[in-house]
Design a protein around this motif. Structure first.
Motif, PDB file in Angstrom:
ATOM      1  N   ASP A 188      53.520  51.548  44.417  1.00  0.00           N
ATOM      2  CA  ASP A 188      53.245  51.393  45.849  1.00  0.00           C
ATOM      3  C   ASP A 188      52.135  52.345  46.313  1.00  0.00           C
ATOM      4  N   VAL A 189      52.132  53.536  45.764  1.00  0.00           N
ATOM      5  CA  VAL A 189      51.095  54.524  46.093  1.00  0.00           C
ATOM      6  C   VAL A 189      49.740  54.045  45.577  1.00  0.00           C
ATOM      7  N   ILE A 190      49.728  53.510  44.359  1.00  0.00           N
ATOM      8  CA  ILE A 190      48.489  52.996  43.769  1.00  0.00           C
ATOM      9  C   ILE A 190      47.977  51.819  44.595  1.00  0.00           C
ATOM     10  N   ARG A 191      48.875  50.938  44.962  1.00  0.00           N
ATOM     11  CA  ARG A 191      48.489  49.748  45.737  1.00  0.00           C
ATOM     12  C   ARG A 191      47.877  50.153  47.080  1.00  0.00           C
ATOM     13  N   ARG A 192      48.523  51.052  47.781  1.00  0.00           N
ATOM     14  CA  ARG A 192      48.020  51.452  49.113  1.00  0.00           C
ATOM     15  C   ARG A 192      46.682  52.179  48.995  1.00  0.00           C
ATOM     16  N   THR A 193      46.564  53.040  48.000  1.00  0.00           N
ATOM     17  CA  THR A 193      45.306  53.779  47.806  1.00  0.00           C
ATOM     18  C   THR A 193      44.184  52.809  47.428  1.00  0.00           C
ATOM     19  N   ALA A 194      44.496  51.850  46.561  1.00  0.00           N
ATOM     20  CA  ALA A 194      43.477  50.907  46.095  1.00  0.00           C
ATOM     21  C   ALA A 194      42.971  50.028  47.242  1.00  0.00           C
ATOM     22  N   ILE A 195      43.881  49.604  48.110  1.00  0.00           N
ATOM     23  CA  ILE A 195      43.465  48.781  49.257  1.00  0.00           C
ATOM     24  C   ILE A 195      42.546  49.586  50.173  1.00  0.00           C
ATOM     25  N   ALA A 196      42.963  50.799  50.510  1.00  0.00           N
ATOM     26  CA  ALA A 196      42.161  51.640  51.410  1.00  0.00           C
ATOM     27  C   ALA A 196      40.794  51.919  50.795  1.00  0.00           C
ATOM     28  N   SER A 197      40.790  52.232  49.512  1.00  0.00           N
ATOM     29  CA  SER A 197      39.552  52.559  48.813  1.00  0.00           C
ATOM     30  C   SER A 197      38.613  51.351  48.771  1.00  0.00           C
ATOM     31  N   TYR A 198      39.163  50.189  48.462  1.00  0.00           N
ATOM     32  CA  TYR A 198      38.343  48.975  48.367  1.00  0.00           C
ATOM     33  C   TYR A 198      37.703  48.641  49.721  1.00  0.00           C
ATOM     34  N   GLU A 199      38.483  48.692  50.770  1.00  0.00           N
ATOM     35  CA  GLU A 199      37.943  48.358  52.093  1.00  0.00           C
ATOM     36  C   GLU A 199      36.848  49.348  52.505  1.00  0.00           C
ATOM     37  N   ALA A 200      37.062  50.622  52.227  1.00  0.00           N
ATOM     38  CA  ALA A 200      36.055  51.627  52.588  1.00  0.00           C
ATOM     39  C   ALA A 200      34.812  51.469  51.719  1.00  0.00           C
ATOM     40  N   GLU A 201      35.002  51.167  50.457  1.00  0.00           N
ATOM     41  CA  GLU A 201      33.857  50.950  49.564  1.00  0.00           C
ATOM     42  C   GLU A 201      33.047  49.743  50.020  1.00  0.00           C
ATOM     43  N   MET A 202      33.738  48.643  50.357  1.00  0.00           N
ATOM     44  CA  MET A 202      33.021  47.440  50.804  1.00  0.00           C
ATOM     45  C   MET A 202      32.249  47.708  52.088  1.00  0.00           C
ATOM     46  N   ASN A 203      32.830  48.461  52.997  1.00  0.00           N
ATOM     47  CA  ASN A 203      32.111  48.782  54.238  1.00  0.00           C
ATOM     48  C   ASN A 203      30.857  49.597  53.933  1.00  0.00           C
ATOM     49  N   THR A 204      30.961  50.502  52.966  1.00  0.00           N
ATOM     50  CA  THR A 204      29.788  51.290  52.583  1.00  0.00           C
ATOM     51  C   THR A 204      28.705  50.365  52.020  1.00  0.00           C
ATOM     52  N   VAL A 205      29.108  49.453  51.142  1.00  0.00           N
ATOM     53  CA  VAL A 205      28.148  48.511  50.542  1.00  0.00           C
ATOM     54  C   VAL A 205      27.524  47.627  51.630  1.00  0.00           C
ATOM     55  N   MET A 206      28.352  47.160  52.561  1.00  0.00           N
ATOM     56  CA  MET A 206      27.866  46.189  53.559  1.00  0.00           C
ATOM     57  C   MET A 206      26.995  46.826  54.636  1.00  0.00           C
ATOM     58  N   TYR A 207      27.368  48.028  55.079  1.00  0.00           N
ATOM     59  CA  TYR A 207      26.714  48.559  56.282  1.00  0.00           C
ATOM     60  C   TYR A 207      25.820  49.766  56.043  1.00  0.00           C
ATOM     61  N   ALA A 208      26.024  50.465  54.927  1.00  0.00           N
ATOM     62  CA  ALA A 208      25.278  51.716  54.744  1.00  0.00           C
ATOM     63  C   ALA A 208      24.183  51.584  53.688  1.00  0.00           C
ATOM     64  N   ARG A 209      23.265  52.541  53.680  1.00  0.00           N
ATOM     65  CA  ARG A 209      22.208  52.576  52.648  1.00  0.00           C
ATOM     66  C   ARG A 209      22.769  53.121  51.342  1.00  0.00           C
ATOM     67  N   ARG A 210      23.534  54.157  51.474  1.00  0.00           N
ATOM     68  CA  ARG A 210      24.174  54.735  50.301  1.00  0.00           C
ATOM     69  C   ARG A 210      25.382  55.543  50.760  1.00  0.00           C
ATOM     70  N   GLY A 211      26.222  55.859  49.801  1.00  0.00           N
ATOM     71  CA  GLY A 211      27.383  56.659  50.151  1.00  0.00           C
ATOM     72  C   GLY A 211      28.020  57.257  48.913  1.00  0.00           C
ATOM     73  N   SER A 212      29.028  58.053  49.173  1.00  0.00           N
ATOM     74  CA  SER A 212      29.777  58.630  48.056  1.00  0.00           C
ATOM     75  C   SER A 212      31.244  58.682  48.456  1.00  0.00           C
ATOM     76  N   VAL A 213      32.073  58.781  47.448  1.00  0.00           N
ATOM     77  CA  VAL A 213      33.493  59.002  47.719  1.00  0.00           C
ATOM     78  C   VAL A 213      33.978  60.124  46.826  1.00  0.00           C
ATOM     79  N   ARG A 214      34.688  61.038  47.437  1.00  0.00           N
ATOM     80  CA  ARG A 214      35.297  62.127  46.666  1.00  0.00           C
ATOM     81  C   ARG A 214      36.800  61.899  46.606  1.00  0.00           C
ATOM     82  N   LEU A 215      37.296  61.796  45.392  1.00  0.00           N
ATOM     83  CA  LEU A 215      38.728  61.638  45.167  1.00  0.00           C
ATOM     84  C   LEU A 215      39.309  63.016  44.894  1.00  0.00           C
TER      85      LEU A 215
END
Ligand SMILES: Nc1ncnc2c1ncn2[C@@H]1O[C@H](COP(=O)(O)OP(=O)(O)OP(=O)(O)O)[C@@H](O)[C@H]1O
Ligand SMILES: [Mg+2]
Length: 144
Positions: free
Chosen positions: A36-63
């Protein structure tokens, strides 16, 4: 125990979009977090990553992993979000026709992050970029 790792995200690169989240998910699986923890983290991460790809020039994520806590910090260089309250509303989207043809633009990404994270903090500066601070609590006793 404490662990951090940083990943780069390239704006507009739909061919690679989602890869960082897939890698994060695989790492969490390898460590053995509850599904459940993996699922929730993966959903949040995917949505934030897609927003970065769609709207930003570049980005990073620190885990960041600490006992009981998974921390994701997405920081991008991009247009920023003028009205965060509005952007958080279900159905609000500025996605282009091209993005909608790819199946994005339902305006559900940020609400989905909010639902799946234990804590979400968004800060943004118009013309500069956006930062999402996402916390997922990993102890099953956390009550989710
Ligand atoms: N990193 C970002 N930089 C600039 N604007 C953003 C960013 N993330 C979100 N937004 C703005 O917030 C809106 C809502 O984002 P949200 O993820 O909820 O929906 P969406 O991306 O439009 O559609 P979906 O996520 O359902 O495919 C976006 O349409 C965009 O205007
Ligand atoms: Mg989105």
């Amino acid at each position: 125990m404490s662990f951090t790792r940083e990943f780069e995200i390239v704006g507009g690169d739909f061919a690679s979009a989602g890869r960082v989240s897939t890698e994060i998910k695989a790492m969490l699986r390898g460590i053995g977090y509850p599904p459940d923890v993996i699922r929730r983290t993966a959903i949040a991460s995917y949505e934030a990553e897609m927003n970065t790809v769609m709207y930003a020039r570049r980005g990073s994520v620190r885990l960041g992993l600490e006992p009981g806590v998974i921390h994701l910090v997405f920081a991008d260089e991009g247009p920023g979000i003028p009205d965060i309250g509005l952007a958080m509303q279900e159905g609000f989207s500025t996605a282009t026709d091209e993005m909608r043809e790819r199946g994005f633009g339902a305006g559900m990404g940020l609400p989905n992050i909010q639902r799946n994270a234990d804590r979400l903090e968004i800060t943004s500066e118009v013309g500069r970029g956006t930062r999402l601070d996402i916390t997922v609590l990993t102890d099953e006793e956390a009550g989710r």
